[in-house]
Design a protein around this motif. Structure first.
Motif, PDB file in Angstrom:
ATOM      1  N   ASP A   1       7.253  -6.523  74.822  1.00 31.87           N
ATOM      2  CA  ASP A   1       7.314  -5.995  73.455  1.00 31.87           C
ATOM      3  C   ASP A   1       8.617  -5.219  73.248  1.00 31.87           C
ATOM      4  OD1 ASP A   1       6.487  -5.454  70.875  1.00 31.87           O
ATOM      5  OD2 ASP A   1       5.435  -3.618  71.452  1.00 31.87           O
ATOM      6  N   ARG A   2       9.140  -5.333  72.038  1.00 36.15           N
ATOM      7  CA  ARG A   2      10.370  -4.644  71.631  1.00 36.15           C
ATOM      8  C   ARG A   2      11.576  -5.067  72.463  1.00 36.15           C
ATOM      9  NH1 ARG A   2       9.658  -1.115  67.709  1.00 36.15           N
ATOM     10  NH2 ARG A   2       7.589  -0.212  67.347  1.00 36.15           N
TER      11      ARG A   2
ATOM     12  N   ALA B   1      18.055  -4.520  80.350  1.00 33.95           N
ATOM     13  CA  ALA B   1      17.060  -4.660  81.406  1.00 33.95           C
ATOM     14  C   ALA B   1      16.527  -6.080  81.529  1.00 33.95           C
ATOM     15  CB  ALA B   1      15.904  -3.684  81.163  1.00 33.95           C
ATOM     16  N   ASN B   2      16.364  -6.792  80.415  1.00 29.43           N
ATOM     17  CA  ASN B   2      15.757  -8.123  80.456  1.00 29.43           C
ATOM     18  C   ASN B   2      16.726  -9.230  80.058  1.00 29.43           C
ATOM     19  OD1 ASN B   2      12.758  -7.569  81.005  1.00 29.43           O
ATOM     20  ND2 ASN B   2      13.218  -6.176  79.307  1.00 29.43           N
TER      21      ASN B   2
ATOM     22  N   ILE C   1      18.122  -9.166  67.184  1.00 27.88           N
ATOM     23  CA  ILE C   1      16.785  -9.280  66.607  1.00 27.88           C
ATOM     24  C   ILE C   1      15.792  -8.714  67.621  1.00 27.88           C
ATOM     25  CG2 ILE C   1      16.444 -11.634  67.444  1.00 27.88           C
ATOM     26  CD1 ILE C   1      15.300 -10.479  64.011  1.00 27.88           C
ATOM     27  N   GLU C   2      14.901  -7.863  67.158  1.00 23.49           N
ATOM     28  CA  GLU C   2      13.916  -7.266  68.060  1.00 23.49           C
ATOM     29  C   GLU C   2      12.639  -8.106  68.057  1.00 23.49           C
ATOM     30  OE1 GLU C   2      12.508  -2.760  68.948  1.00 23.49           O
ATOM     31  OE2 GLU C   2      11.852  -3.568  67.008  1.00 23.49           O
TER      32      GLU C   2
ATOM     33  N   CYS D   1      13.615   7.245  66.906  1.00 22.01           N
ATOM     34  CA  CYS D   1      14.873   6.549  66.633  1.00 22.01           C
ATOM     35  C   CYS D   1      15.037   5.377  67.595  1.00 22.01           C
ATOM     36  CB  CYS D   1      16.044   7.507  66.794  1.00 22.01           C
ATOM     37  SG  CYS D   1      16.177   8.735  65.470  1.00 22.01           S
ATOM     38  N   PRO D   2      15.811   4.365  67.207  1.00 19.08           N
ATOM     39  CA  PRO D   2      16.087   3.251  68.125  1.00 19.08           C
ATOM     40  C   PRO D   2      16.856   3.744  69.337  1.00 19.08           C
ATOM     41  CG  PRO D   2      16.708   2.720  65.862  1.00 19.08           C
ATOM     42  CD  PRO D   2      16.429   4.175  65.887  1.00 19.08           C
ATOM     43  N   PRO D   3      16.980   2.922  70.352  1.00 22.93           N
ATOM     44  CA  PRO D   3      17.761   3.329  71.527  1.00 22.93           C
ATOM     45  C   PRO D   3      19.203   3.663  71.151  1.00 22.93           C
ATOM     46  CG  PRO D   3      16.495   1.335  71.968  1.00 22.93           C
ATOM     47  CD  PRO D   3      16.389   1.597  70.502  1.00 22.93           C
TER      48      PRO D   3
END
Length: 554
Positions: free
Chosen positions: A474-475, A422-423, A458-459, A389-391
């Motif tokens: 990534d992601r 985080a980013n 958007i991922e 599942c997504p976060p």
């Protein structure tokens, strides 16, 4: 009498055989006689009616009663019967409510049809754009995090019209398409349409996510094509271009791919382009003709009761509210409500919070979206290839977005997984969601205001061979915009508020008048009947006593 007067009288009268004849006409004499004898004739007529047609006494079940009293008692019994029926109907049945509910049925003959077909209520859409201020420094690895600056809101008003309306009286449904128009409001916006922003290049990021499923040589070719077009993960645009669409060489090339896979193609790519204009989707909702509790419920979407995107029938079902009209029974019982969101291809739940009021006096039921709406507790919405599942706090709408890695969340990743930040720097830690709600009229079952907020992300999905994204992890979840859409009570048009007041107060007052009016009429007529019977019993007792006295004397 003088001789002159005598002569005059003799000239007016002639005596023949001892009888006098007047010079007055027969008509005059008859009229005089009618006026003279009229009162006596009228009295004789009514006495004749009373004595012959209406006898002074009436026998009823072995009892003798004064005829006038009998007529009075009969009238009271008739009034008592009708008032009792009205009391039972108003107090112990749902007849009145059902009659009012029948007026709420969606039909082209209803007085509210035009208000349904082309609502005068125009919701606002506030768009807050995440402007990326250090893309070049991040790609050069000078900055460790992408930094965003929230700008806006840029406010638009939405005009909705239901077109190509077709009623089906057999199954009690109506099918239509939606046509939306968006009007920019510069006076309410914090900025202009010409403001320049750096935003994610969604077509490119979507293309990269699709290309990762190709073999290595195709991915390298795709990367070379991107280099030829000089495009990257972000693109500078004006607000108007980003919202209403812009010409893009890569998107023009991608149209061929979309058409080949039978996907929907827009002339230009933009944030609101996919919602503006005539929508190809055909929505079928229940009119409430056969079951008022299902009024406004989506029965079919493009002719299907289910879509084929998610992992279970319950998640694939489209049967829920249309987002405007909600079932009255569930509202009265304050149960959870669901509505269908076409741009998410899913249903969302609303939970009752409290009873409130708008415009100082109109009662509403306030519902809220649960904070775990995007938490994917229902595993059927987990659509990643690895089954994960997504976060927390993210809903993966990729299957609904033509395989573009599109995700929804609360603004600024509110209540989401801390790793989502985080980013990314510049996001708010203290964002509040307390003002997200839906006000629903409990008698009409219609949404009368509220607001909903959500964020579009958007991922970024990397794949070996595509060098344009080498600087990014990534992601990486990239927030694009967050939007607030709703209607404030002060924005409700006069025709809509008039209808609200009529349903809320006029109909309610009529109901109370009928309930207590019939109850009062029942009590009054019953009291009068008892008094008449008591008077009759008293007269019979006096008559019996009088007869016994006479018999005793004899």
């Amino acid at each position: 009498m003088s001789d002159v007067d005598g002569d005059i009288n003799r000239s007016r009268e002639h005596v023949y055989g001892g009888r006098k004849h007047s010079n007055l006409s027969n008509l005059e004499r008859n009229c005089n006689e009618m006026f003279a004898k009229g009162p006596a004739l009228t009295k004789d007529f009514f006495e004749k009616i009373q004595n012959d047609v209406v006898p002074p006494k009436t026998d009823l079940f072995g009892y003798t009663m004064n005829t006038r009293r009998f007529i009075l008692l009969t009238g009271l019994i008739i009034l008592f019967t009708f008032s009792t029926i009205g009391t039972i109907t108003m107090w112990f049945t749902e007849v009145y409510k059902k009659q009012i509910n029948s007026l709420l049925v969606i039909t082209d003959e209803a007085p509210t049809y035009e208000m349904w077909r082309s609502p005068t209520v125009k919701p606002y859409i506030k768009i807050y754009i995440f402007n990326y201020t250090n893309v070049e420094r991040y790609e050069m690895r000078k900055d460790k995090k992408l930094h965003v600056e929230e700008i806006g809101p840029y406010v638009y008003y939405e005009k909705l019209e239901r077109v190509n309306v077709r009623f089906n009286k057999v199954d009690g449904t109506v099918s239509y398409q939606e046509k939306r128009t968006y009007i920019f409001s510069p006076e309410l916006s914090n900025g202009t349409k010409h403001d320049l922003v750096m935003v994610p290049n969604i077509p490119v990021l979507a293309g990269v996510s699709i290309a990762k499923h190709y073999n290595f040589f195709l991915r390298v070719s795709f990367s070379g094509f991107l280099s030829t077009l000089s495009v990257g993960a972000f693109i500078p645009l004006t607000v108007d271009q980003f919202v209403n669409g812009y010409e893009d060489n890569f998107y023009d090339w991608a149209k061929s791919y979309l058409k080949f896979h039978d996907m929907r193609v827009f002339e230009h790519f933009g944030l609101l382009v996919w919602k503006a204009g005539l929508q190809p989707d055909v929505i079928t909702v229940n009119t409430g003709l056969h079951d008022i509790s299902r009024r406004g419920q989506v029965e079919k979407f493009n002719g299907q009761t289910q879509i084929d995107l998610w992992g279970s029938d319950s998640c694939n079902s489209v049967q829920a509210s249309d987002g405007i009209i909600y079932p009255l029974t569930a509202l009265r019982e304050k149960r959870d409500l669901t509505f269908y969101m076409p741009h998410m291809c899913r249903k969302l739940s609303l939970k009752f919070e409290k009873t409130s009021s708008i415009l100082d006096s109109i009662p509403v039921h306030r519902y809220k979206l649960p904070l775990d709406t995007f938490d994917n507790e229902d595993k059927c919405y987990c659509t990643s290839g690895d089954g994960q599942c997504p976060p927390k706090g993210m809903f993966n709408a990729t299957p609904c977005a033509f395989d573009a890695p599109l995700y929804y969340s609360w603004p600024h990743f509110y209540n989401g997984d801390p790793e989502l930040r985080a980013n990314i720097s510049g996001l708010k830690d203290d964002f509040l969601m307390n003002d997200t709600y839906a006000n629903i009229h409990p008698s009409l079952g219609v949404l009368v205001g509220g607001k909903i907020k959500f964020q579009v992300n958007i991922e970024l999905q990397k794949s070996f061979g595509i060098g344009q994204l080498s600087a990014y992890p990534d992601r990486l979840m990239i927030p694009t915009v967050w939007m607030e859409t709703g209607v404030e009570p002060s924005q409700l048009p006069i025709d809509f508020t008039t209808a609200l007041y009529q349903i809320t107060f006029t109909v309610k007052n009529i109901e109370l008048g009928l309930k207590y009016g019939t109850l009062l009429a029942t009590m009054v007529t019953l009291t009068c009947i008892l008094l008449v019977l008591k008077k009759q019993r008293h007269n019979r007792s006096r008559a019996s006593s009088h007869r016994r006295s006479i018999d005793y004397v004899h």
